[in-house]
Design a protein around this motif. Structure first.
Motif, PDB file in Angstrom:
ATOM      1  N   GLN A  40      -2.030   2.217   4.186  1.00 23.06           N
ATOM      2  CA  GLN A  40      -2.949   3.062   4.954  1.00 23.06           C
ATOM      3  C   GLN A  40      -3.096   4.443   4.323  1.00 23.06           C
ATOM      4  O   GLN A  40      -4.102   5.115   4.521  1.00 23.06           O
ATOM      5  CB  GLN A  40      -2.462   3.193   6.394  1.00 23.06           C
ATOM      6  N   GLN A  41      -2.089   4.856   3.566  1.00 22.40           N
ATOM      7  CA  GLN A  41      -2.116   6.155   2.898  1.00 22.40           C
ATOM      8  C   GLN A  41      -2.462   6.018   1.419  1.00 22.40           C
ATOM      9  O   GLN A  41      -2.252   6.939   0.646  1.00 22.40           O
ATOM     10  CB  GLN A  41      -0.758   6.848   3.037  1.00 22.40           C
ATOM     11  N   GLN A  43      -0.966   4.352  -0.827  1.00 21.02           N
ATOM     12  CA  GLN A  43       0.264   4.454  -1.610  1.00 21.02           C
ATOM     13  C   GLN A  43       0.779   3.042  -1.893  1.00 21.02           C
ATOM     14  O   GLN A  43       0.405   2.083  -1.230  1.00 21.02           O
ATOM     15  CB  GLN A  43       1.332   5.247  -0.848  1.00 21.02           C
TER      16      GLN A  43
END
Length: 50
Positions: A40-41, A43
């Motif tokens: 979600q980030q 990453q």
């Protein structure tokens, strides 16, 4: 996820390790949450197992 945890637990038992499917399920659930949060980030996650 439960099927994977049971499979992992059985595989560990074949190697002589004591493993509980409920513990394996909790570990995999936490790992899935970690990966989901990272995605979600935008990453990545690196997981090394010895």
């Amino acid at each position: 996820m439960r099927d994977l945890a049971e499979s992992w637990s059985a595989h560990c038992a074949e190697d002589g390790e004591v493993s509980d499917a409920e513990v394996a399920d909790a570990i995999l659930g936490d790992l899935a949450a970690l990966v989901s949060g990272a995605r979600q980030q935008s990453q990545g996650v690196y997981c090394w197992v010895a």
